[in-house]
Design an enzyme around this catalytic site. Structure first.
Site, PDB file in Angstrom:
ATOM      1  N   HIS A 403       0.843  -1.197   0.000  1.00 45.37           N
ATOM      2  CA  HIS A 403       0.000   0.000   0.000  1.00 45.37           C
ATOM      3  C   HIS A 403       0.876   1.245   0.000  1.00 45.37           C
ATOM      4  CE1 HIS A 403      -3.190  -2.541   2.354  1.00 45.37           C
ATOM      5  NE2 HIS A 403      -3.115  -2.885   1.077  1.00 45.37           N
TER       6      HIS A 403
HETATM    7  C1  LIG Z   1       0.244  -7.484  -4.237  1.00 43.13           C
HETATM    8  C2  LIG Z   1      -0.759  -6.404  -3.889  1.00 43.13           C
HETATM    9  C3  LIG Z   1      -1.842  -6.738  -3.076  1.00 43.13           C
HETATM   10  C4  LIG Z   1      -2.784  -5.740  -2.747  1.00 43.13           C
HETATM   11  N1  LIG Z   1      -3.921  -6.107  -2.050  1.00 43.13           N
HETATM   12  C5  LIG Z   1      -4.917  -5.183  -1.894  1.00 43.13           C
HETATM   13  C6  LIG Z   1      -6.166  -5.556  -1.345  1.00 43.13           C
HETATM   14  O1  LIG Z   1      -6.422  -6.717  -1.020  1.00 43.13           O
HETATM   15  N2  LIG Z   1      -7.109  -4.580  -1.186  1.00 43.13           N
HETATM   16  C7  LIG Z   1      -6.880  -3.274  -1.538  1.00 43.13           C
HETATM   17  O2  LIG Z   1      -7.780  -2.430  -1.346  1.00 43.13           O
HETATM   18  N3  LIG Z   1      -5.705  -2.909  -2.071  1.00 43.13           N
HETATM   19  C8  LIG Z   1      -4.739  -3.827  -2.284  1.00 43.13           C
HETATM   20  N4  LIG Z   1      -3.571  -3.460  -2.879  1.00 43.13           N
HETATM   21  C9  LIG Z   1      -3.377  -2.029  -3.227  1.00 43.13           C
HETATM   22  C10 LIG Z   1      -4.200  -1.610  -4.441  1.00 43.13           C
HETATM   23  O3  LIG Z   1      -4.086  -2.552  -5.479  1.00 43.13           O
HETATM   24  C11 LIG Z   1      -3.687  -0.231  -4.882  1.00 43.13           C
HETATM   25  O4  LIG Z   1      -3.842   0.667  -3.807  1.00 43.13           O
HETATM   26  C12 LIG Z   1      -4.412   0.317  -6.089  1.00 43.13           C
HETATM   27  O5  LIG Z   1      -4.431  -0.606  -7.156  1.00 43.13           O
HETATM   28  C13 LIG Z   1      -3.724   1.611  -6.546  1.00 43.13           C
HETATM   29  O6  LIG Z   1      -4.357   2.067  -7.712  1.00 43.13           O
HETATM   30  P1  LIG Z   1      -3.579   3.039  -8.689  1.00 43.13           P
HETATM   31  O7  LIG Z   1      -4.509   3.329  -9.802  1.00 43.13           O
HETATM   32  O8  LIG Z   1      -3.009   4.144  -7.911  1.00 43.13           O
HETATM   33  O9  LIG Z   1      -2.320   2.201  -9.235  1.00 43.13           O
HETATM   34  P2  LIG Z   1      -2.238   0.799  -9.943  1.00 43.13           P
HETATM   35  O10 LIG Z   1      -3.471  -0.017  -9.721  1.00 43.13           O
HETATM   36  O11 LIG Z   1      -0.952   0.198  -9.502  1.00 43.13           O
HETATM   37  O12 LIG Z   1      -2.172   1.127 -11.513  1.00 43.13           O
HETATM   38  C14 LIG Z   1      -1.168   1.920 -12.086  1.00 43.13           C
HETATM   39  C15 LIG Z   1      -0.931   1.466 -13.528  1.00 43.13           C
HETATM   40  O13 LIG Z   1      -0.297   2.524 -14.226  1.00 43.13           O
HETATM   41  C16 LIG Z   1       0.701   2.000 -15.070  1.00 43.13           C
HETATM   42  N5  LIG Z   1       1.706   3.056 -15.321  1.00 43.13           N
HETATM   43  C17 LIG Z   1       2.531   3.627 -14.413  1.00 43.13           C
HETATM   44  N6  LIG Z   1       3.288   4.587 -14.980  1.00 43.13           N
HETATM   45  C18 LIG Z   1       2.944   4.612 -16.286  1.00 43.13           C
HETATM   46  C19 LIG Z   1       3.403   5.381 -17.398  1.00 43.13           C
HETATM   47  N7  LIG Z   1       4.353   6.313 -17.251  1.00 43.13           N
HETATM   48  N8  LIG Z   1       2.844   5.146 -18.613  1.00 43.13           N
HETATM   49  C20 LIG Z   1       1.869   4.203 -18.766  1.00 43.13           C
HETATM   50  N9  LIG Z   1       1.417   3.440 -17.744  1.00 43.13           N
HETATM   51  C21 LIG Z   1       1.944   3.649 -16.522  1.00 43.13           C
HETATM   52  C22 LIG Z   1       1.256   0.852 -14.283  1.00 43.13           C
HETATM   53  O14 LIG Z   1       1.938  -0.065 -15.122  1.00 43.13           O
HETATM   54  C23 LIG Z   1       0.012   0.268 -13.627  1.00 43.13           C
HETATM   55  O15 LIG Z   1      -0.567  -0.726 -14.435  1.00 43.13           O
HETATM   56  C24 LIG Z   1      -2.603  -4.411  -3.210  1.00 43.13           C
HETATM   57  C25 LIG Z   1      -1.506  -4.088  -4.003  1.00 43.13           C
HETATM   58  C26 LIG Z   1      -0.595  -5.082  -4.360  1.00 43.13           C
HETATM   59  C27 LIG Z   1       0.561  -4.701  -5.224  1.00 43.13           C
END
Ligand SMILES: Cc1cc2nc3c(=O)[nH]c(=O)nc-3n(C[C@H](O)[C@H](O)[C@H](O)COP(=O)(O)OP(=O)(O)OC[C@H]3O[C@@H](n4cnc5c(N)ncnc54)[C@H](O)[C@@H]3O)c2cc1C
Length: 476
Positions: A403
Site C-alpha cells: 500500500h
Molecule cells: C500485491 C498487492 C496486493 C494488494 N492487495 C490489496 C487488497 O487486497 N485490497 C486493496 O484495497 N488494495 C490492495 N492493494 C493495493 C491496491 O491494489 C492499490 O492501492 C491500487 O491498485 C492503486 O491504484 P492506482 O490506480 O493508484 O495504481 P495501480 O493499480 O498500480 O495502476 C497503475 C498502472 O499505471 C501503469 N503506469 C505507471 N506509470 C505509467 C506510465 N508512465 N505510462 C503508462 N502506464 C503507466 C502501471 O503499469 C500500472 O498498471 C494491493 C496491491 C498489491 C501490489
C-alpha cells in the site's frame, strides 16, 4: 500528431475508474498502459510468469531507508488490481473528515462518497465468503476470539459463482471499452509536455522502443503513487510532488499448524481490527515459495518448507506510519529512487505489532511461529515473544508493504498540496492526478476502494464543471 479529448495514463484502480466515468459520459478517451494485457486468470497467482508479466520489476522494488521496505506494484492492463488480494474497505466518514481537516479538501464528505462506494460495491460484486470461512481465515479468527480481540471477515471483489476476482480488466476497463474508450498496452508515457502553463501532449514509448507524441485536451495521470510522482517530476511539475509518500509498513510471521492447510489459491479474509486504524493484523498466503521467502531472513532453513506437510501460512501486522517517503528522478535512470524514513516511534509500533501478531498466532493454536525478522527463531509459547520482539530493531526488521499512496497530496492549501480538492494540478492546466497518489496519508485500510471512490468523484466533478452529465454509476 494524434489528439484525444482525454488521455488516461495507467489502467489500474484510478485509471480504469476514471476512463469508465469519462467514456460513459461520451468523452473521447484513450488509456495508455505501460505493461502488457494478460487475460484474467491466465497466469497462476505468484507464478514466475505472473511476476514477470504483471509485476513491476518482477516484484522486486525497494524503498531505501533504515530499514529498507520492499514493496510491490502491478504493471499490466488493470494495474495492481490484477495481482492484489481483492480485500475491500469503504472509506469511513472519520477518514474523510481527517483528510478534509488536515489538507483543506473541499466537498469530501461521506454524503458524497458513500453513494459512489455503494455503486463500486455492486459493480465489483463485493461480498463475503459464502459458507464457513476457509481454514487459513478461520485460524486467525480463532486466535482473535481466544484473546477477546475484535476481528472481521473483510469482503472481497469476487464472483463466487465463477470463482473470478473482479479486477479492473473485468469490470471498469471492460465498461470503458464498451463506451468507446481505447486501451493501448505496452505504451509508457515518458513525460508530459507543458507549454505556457498548460499540459498539451504526452511523449509515449512503445513496447518496441519507438516514440510517438499524443496531444490531448486533458491528461489524467493514474500511474500509481510512485510512478505518477515520477512522471510529474520528469515533466517538470514538481511543487509538492513526491515528498509525502505514505505507506503501511508491515511485519510478517509464519505460523505452522495443520489447521491452516496449504491452499495456494486461498487469501485469508479475516482481519483483526481491535487496534485499527493504527494497526491491522491479517493473512496473505499459504503458498510454499512465498513461505520460504518469508523465512529467508530467519534462523529457520527455507528447505524445511516443502517437507513440512501439516500446513503453514503467512500472517502480517501493518501499521499506519507517521513516516514520509520521497520519490526522486535521477538523470539517465529509468526507475525513480524511492526512499522512506521510518521514524523512531514507528519502530516501537512495529515491535508492538509483531508482539500482537505472535500472540494471536499462538492463541490460534500454532505448533510453532517464526517472526520474519533477521535471526527469528521458532517459538511455541507466549513467554518467548519478548525475545522475538526485541529482535525487531531498526537493523534487523524485515519490512514490506503493498500500500503506497499520498505522493501528490490533494487539497486547497497550495503550501502543502500539489493538486486541488478534485485532483487538478495547482501548477499546470489540463492535468489531473487521479490515483493512489492523491490518497493523502496512509488510510489504515486496504486502499483500492478509496482510490476508486476518489477517482470517480473527481472524474464526475471534471465532467460537471464542463456541463457534461455523468452517466449512471452502476453497470453490472
Ligand atoms: C500485491 C498487492 C496486493 C494488494 N492487495 C490489496 C487488497 O487486497 N485490497 C486493496 O484495497 N488494495 C490492495 N492493494 C493495493 C491496491 O491494489 C492499490 O492501492 C491500487 O491498485 C492503486 O491504484 P492506482 O490506480 O493508484 O495504481 P495501480 O493499480 O498500480 O495502476 C497503475 C498502472 O499505471 C501503469 N503506469 C505507471 N506509470 C505509467 C506510465 N508512465 N505510462 C503508462 N502506464 C503507466 C502501471 O503499469 C500500472 O498498471 C494491493 C496491491 C498489491 C501490489
Amino acid at each position: 500528431m494524434k489528439h484525444v479529448e482525454a488521455l488516461v495514463v495507467g489502467s489500474g484502480a484510478g485509471g480504469a475508474s476514471t476512463a469508465a466515468t469519462l467514456a460513459a459520459a461520451g468523452v473521447e478517451t484513450l488509456v495508455l498502459e505501460e505493461g502488457p494485457e494478460v487475460a484474467p486468470g491466465a497466469l497462476p497467482q505468484f507464478s514466475q510468469a505472473q511476476m514477470r508479466h504483471q509485476y513491476r520489476n518482477r516484484g522486486q522494488l525497494m524503498a531505501l531507508g533504515l530499514p529498507p521496505i520492499t514493496y510491490a506494484e502491478g504493471r499490466c492492463v488493470g494495474g495492481s488490481t490484477e495481482i492484489n488480494s481483492g480485500l475491500y474497505h469503504r472509506p469511513s466518514a472519520a477518514l474523510l473528515a481527517g483528510w478534509t481537516r488536515g489538507w483543506g479538501i473541499e466537498g469530501l464528505t461521506s454524503e458524497v462518497v458513500d453513494p459512489i462506494s455503494a455503486a463500486i460495491e455492486r459493480n465489483l460484486c463485493v461480498s463475503t465468503f459464502p459458507g464457513p470461512l476457509p481454514p487459513a481465515s478461520a485460524f486467525l479468527a480463532a486466535g482473535a476470539e481466544a484473546l477477546g480481540w475484535y476481528s472481521v471477515e473483510v469482503p472481497r471483489w469476487f464472483r463466487h459463482d465463477t470463482g473470478q476476482r473482479q479486477s479492473m480488466s473485468l469490470t471498469y476497463l471492460r465498461y470503458a471499452r464498451q463506451h468507446g474508450a481505447r486501451v493501448r498496452s505496452g505504451a509508457r508515457v515518458q513525460r508530459i509536455e507543458v507549454r505556457d502553463g498548460r499540459a498539451t501532449a504526452a511523449v509515449v514509448e512503445g513496447a518496441d522502443g519507438g516514440q510517438v507524441r499524443i496531444g490531448f485536451d486533458t491528461v489524467f495521470v493514474c500511474g500509481g503513487a510512485v510512478q505518477s510522482a515520477a512522471l510529474l517530476l520528469r515533466s517538470g511539475v514538481a511543487a509538492n510532488v513526491g515528498r509525502t509518500l505514505s505507506m503501511h509498513p508491515t511485519v510478517k510471521a509464519v505460523a505452522f499448524s495443520e489447521k491452516i492447510g496449504n491452499d495456494p489459491h486461498d487469501v485469508p479474509v479475516t482481519q483483526v481490527r481491535e487496534f485499527a486504524p493504527d494497526m491491522t493484523i491479517g493473512g496473505s498466503a499459504t503458498d510454499g515459495p512465498l513461505l520460504a521467502l518469508s523465512l529467508l531472513p530467519t534462523a529457520v532453513g527455507v528447505r524445511e518448507i516443502p517437507t513440512y506437510g501439516a500446513g503453514a501460512g503467512i500472517y502480517y501486522a501493518a501499521i499506519r506510519s507517521s513516516g514520509r517517503g520521497r520519490v526522486r528522478v535521477l538523470p539517465r535512470l529509468r526507475d525513480p529512487l524511492v526512499t522512506f524514513r521510518v521514524p523512531t516511534d514507528d519502530i516501537a509500533r512495529l515491535q508492538s505489532a509483531m508482539g500482537r501478531l505472535l500472540m494471536v498466532l499462538l492463541a490460534a493454536g500454532s505448533d510453532q511461529v517464526v517472526a520474519s525478522v533477521h535471526g527469528g527463531e521458532p517459538i511455541t509459547r507466549a513467554d518467548q515473544i519478548p525475545v522475538e520482539v526485541a529482535r525487531m530493531s531498526r537493523r534487523a526488521a524485515d519490512l514490506m508493504t503493498v500500500h503506497v499512496c499520498s505522493s501528490v497530496p490533494m487539497g486547497e492549501d497550495r503550501e502543502i498540496c500539489a493538486v486541488d480538492s478534485f485532483g487538478a494540478s495547482h501548477e499546470v492546466a489540463g492535468l489531473v492526478v487521479n490515483d493512489a497518489s492523491i490518497v493523502n496519508g496512509a488510510p489504515g485500510i486496504n486502499p483500492q476502494g478509496t482510490v476508486m471512490a476518489l477517482a470517480i468523484r473527481n472524474a464526475e466533478h471534471f465532467l460537471t464543471q464542463r456541463g457534461v452529465r455523468p452517466a449512471p454509476r452502476e453497470f453490472s
